[in-house]
Design a protein around this motif. Sequence first.
Motif, PDB file in Angstrom:
ATOM      1  N   PHE A  73     -43.244 -22.240 -41.738  1.00 28.86           N
ATOM      2  CA  PHE A  73     -43.430 -23.337 -42.697  1.00 28.86           C
ATOM      3  C   PHE A  73     -44.910 -23.583 -42.868  1.00 28.86           C
ATOM      4  CE2 PHE A  73     -39.449 -23.981 -40.525  1.00 28.86           C
ATOM      5  CZ  PHE A  73     -38.572 -24.211 -41.553  1.00 28.86           C
ATOM      6  N   ASN A  74     -45.323 -23.872 -44.079  1.00 24.09           N
ATOM      7  CA  ASN A  74     -46.704 -24.219 -44.386  1.00 24.09           C
ATOM      8  C   ASN A  74     -46.715 -25.486 -45.236  1.00 24.09           C
ATOM      9  OD1 ASN A  74     -47.851 -21.841 -43.179  1.00 24.09           O
ATOM     10  ND2 ASN A  74     -47.078 -20.717 -44.947  1.00 24.09           N
ATOM     11  N   LEU A  84     -39.445 -31.333 -45.743  1.00 25.24           N
ATOM     12  CA  LEU A  84     -40.905 -31.305 -45.827  1.00 25.24           C
ATOM     13  C   LEU A  84     -41.413 -31.481 -47.258  1.00 25.24           C
ATOM     14  CD1 LEU A  84     -41.652 -28.394 -43.348  1.00 25.24           C
ATOM     15  CD2 LEU A  84     -42.117 -30.832 -42.984  1.00 25.24           C
ATOM     16  N   GLU A  85     -40.694 -30.933 -48.225  1.00 27.33           N
ATOM     17  CA  GLU A  85     -41.172 -30.983 -49.602  1.00 27.33           C
ATOM     18  C   GLU A  85     -40.742 -32.225 -50.372  1.00 27.33           C
ATOM     19  OE1 GLU A  85     -40.015 -27.346 -51.491  1.00 27.33           O
ATOM     20  OE2 GLU A  85     -41.524 -26.183 -50.398  1.00 27.33           O
ATOM     21  N   HIS A  86     -39.615 -32.823 -50.004  1.00 26.84           N
ATOM     22  CA  HIS A  86     -39.093 -33.917 -50.820  1.00 26.84           C
ATOM     23  C   HIS A  86     -38.986 -35.265 -50.108  1.00 26.84           C
ATOM     24  CE1 HIS A  86     -38.278 -31.180 -54.070  1.00 26.84           C
ATOM     25  NE2 HIS A  86     -37.705 -30.360 -53.205  1.00 26.84           N
ATOM     26  N   ARG A  87     -38.837 -35.261 -48.814  1.00 27.95           N
ATOM     27  CA  ARG A  87     -38.671 -36.547 -48.121  1.00 27.95           C
ATOM     28  C   ARG A  87     -39.990 -37.131 -47.637  1.00 27.95           C
ATOM     29  NH1 ARG A  87     -35.377 -39.467 -49.742  1.00 27.95           N
ATOM     30  NH2 ARG A  87     -35.324 -40.630 -47.823  1.00 27.95           N
ATOM     31  N   ILE A  88     -40.961 -36.291 -47.315  1.00 22.66           N
ATOM     32  CA  ILE A  88     -42.234 -36.828 -46.831  1.00 22.66           C
ATOM     33  C   ILE A  88     -43.402 -36.431 -47.733  1.00 22.66           C
ATOM     34  CG2 ILE A  88     -41.474 -36.967 -44.431  1.00 22.66           C
ATOM     35  CD1 ILE A  88     -43.126 -34.415 -43.922  1.00 22.66           C
ATOM     36  N   ASP A  89     -43.097 -36.059 -48.952  1.00 21.45           N
ATOM     37  CA  ASP A  89     -44.145 -35.583 -49.862  1.00 21.45           C
ATOM     38  C   ASP A  89     -45.146 -36.666 -50.242  1.00 21.45           C
ATOM     39  OD1 ASP A  89     -42.154 -36.885 -51.283  1.00 21.45           O
ATOM     40  OD2 ASP A  89     -42.497 -35.739 -53.106  1.00 21.45           O
ATOM     41  N   TYR A 142     -48.572 -33.394 -41.496  1.00 16.14           N
ATOM     42  CA  TYR A 142     -48.943 -32.440 -40.453  1.00 16.14           C
ATOM     43  C   TYR A 142     -48.153 -32.708 -39.163  1.00 16.14           C
ATOM     44  CZ  TYR A 142     -51.675 -30.101 -36.859  1.00 16.14           C
ATOM     45  OH  TYR A 142     -52.052 -29.336 -35.783  1.00 16.14           O
ATOM     46  N   TYR A 143     -48.049 -33.970 -38.770  1.00 12.90           N
ATOM     47  CA  TYR A 143     -47.301 -34.305 -37.552  1.00 12.90           C
ATOM     48  C   TYR A 143     -45.811 -33.961 -37.697  1.00 12.90           C
ATOM     49  CZ  TYR A 143     -51.302 -36.655 -35.470  1.00 12.90           C
ATOM     50  OH  TYR A 143     -52.527 -36.930 -34.927  1.00 12.90           O
ATOM     51  N   TYR A 144     -45.257 -34.169 -38.878  1.00 10.82           N
ATOM     52  CA  TYR A 144     -43.862 -33.766 -39.103  1.00 10.82           C
ATOM     53  C   TYR A 144     -43.726 -32.251 -39.060  1.00 10.82           C
ATOM     54  CZ  TYR A 144     -41.637 -38.228 -40.005  1.00 10.82           C
ATOM     55  OH  TYR A 144     -41.097 -39.471 -39.860  1.00 10.82           O
ATOM     56  N   LEU A 145     -44.718 -31.539 -39.574  1.00  7.96           N
ATOM     57  CA  LEU A 145     -44.688 -30.078 -39.503  1.00  7.96           C
ATOM     58  C   LEU A 145     -44.690 -29.607 -38.053  1.00  7.96           C
ATOM     59  CD1 LEU A 145     -44.790 -27.306 -40.883  1.00  7.96           C
ATOM     60  CD2 LEU A 145     -47.283 -27.529 -40.907  1.00  7.96           C
ATOM     61  N   LEU A 146     -45.464 -30.255 -37.187  1.00  5.08           N
ATOM     62  CA  LEU A 146     -45.456 -29.908 -35.766  1.00  5.08           C
ATOM     63  C   LEU A 146     -44.072 -30.127 -35.157  1.00  5.08           C
ATOM     64  CD1 LEU A 146     -48.860 -31.394 -34.548  1.00  5.08           C
ATOM     65  CD2 LEU A 146     -48.320 -29.011 -35.103  1.00  5.08           C
ATOM     66  N   THR A 147     -43.423 -31.216 -35.533  1.00  7.13           N
ATOM     67  CA  THR A 147     -42.079 -31.488 -35.038  1.00  7.13           C
ATOM     68  C   THR A 147     -41.090 -30.445 -35.543  1.00  7.13           C
ATOM     69  OG1 THR A 147     -42.563 -33.854 -34.918  1.00  7.13           O
ATOM     70  CG2 THR A 147     -40.239 -33.210 -34.934  1.00  7.13           C
ATOM     71  N   GLN A 169     -30.079 -24.688 -41.897  1.00  8.44           N
ATOM     72  CA  GLN A 169     -30.692 -23.484 -42.433  1.00  8.44           C
ATOM     73  C   GLN A 169     -32.146 -23.824 -42.756  1.00  8.44           C
ATOM     74  OE1 GLN A 169     -28.465 -22.000 -45.773  1.00  8.44           O
ATOM     75  NE2 GLN A 169     -26.511 -22.406 -44.773  1.00  8.44           N
ATOM     76  N   ARG A 170     -32.925 -22.805 -43.008  1.00  9.43           N
ATOM     77  CA  ARG A 170     -34.340 -23.023 -43.303  1.00  9.43           C
ATOM     78  C   ARG A 170     -34.510 -23.943 -44.513  1.00  9.43           C
ATOM     79  NH1 ARG A 170     -38.476 -21.236 -46.394  1.00  9.43           N
ATOM     80  NH2 ARG A 170     -40.521 -21.103 -45.370  1.00  9.43           N
ATOM     81  N   LYS A 171     -33.634 -23.806 -45.508  1.00  2.18           N
ATOM     82  CA  LYS A 171     -33.762 -24.611 -46.726  1.00  2.18           C
ATOM     83  C   LYS A 171     -33.660 -26.107 -46.460  1.00  2.18           C
ATOM     84  CE  LYS A 171     -28.912 -24.626 -48.136  1.00  2.18           C
ATOM     85  NZ  LYS A 171     -27.989 -24.287 -49.222  1.00  2.18           N
ATOM     86  N   HIS A 172     -32.927 -26.502 -45.420  1.00  4.57           N
ATOM     87  CA  HIS A 172     -32.802 -27.923 -45.104  1.00  4.57           C
ATOM     88  C   HIS A 172     -34.138 -28.490 -44.642  1.00  4.57           C
ATOM     89  CE1 HIS A 172     -28.545 -26.472 -44.343  1.00  4.57           C
ATOM     90  NE2 HIS A 172     -28.501 -27.179 -45.458  1.00  4.57           N
ATOM     91  N   LEU A 173     -34.834 -27.754 -43.803  1.00  3.64           N
ATOM     92  CA  LEU A 173     -36.127 -28.218 -43.318  1.00  3.64           C
ATOM     93  C   LEU A 173     -37.190 -28.149 -44.415  1.00  3.64           C
ATOM     94  CD1 LEU A 173     -35.951 -26.620 -39.792  1.00  3.64           C
ATOM     95  CD2 LEU A 173     -35.813 -29.046 -40.353  1.00  3.64           C
TER      96      LEU A 173
END
Length: 91
Positions: free
Chosen positions: A89-90, A57-62, A70-75, A49-53
Amino acid sequence: MSKPFDMELFLACVLTGSHATRQRHLRQATLILVEIADRWQRETPWAWQRKHLVWFLEHRIDRHSRMTRYYYLLTVRLLVRRLQKTWVFNL
């Protein structure tokens, strides 16, 4: 025992760019898969679900650098495109 999820096959239709770029996206997507599977026992992207991603983004690569995030956001955007979702996602 089930087969491990093949992220390369999953992303094959949306991966573009140089070999190094494709390998980076595969490596990062596999890490995202492992982290979400460990946290929520969701073994394939089809169960996400969206919450997993957002959590990833907010807790694992913060604590990573801005460029790494940014590169993870592209992925993540590639994964969302492959899932045919309209999630945004932003950073």
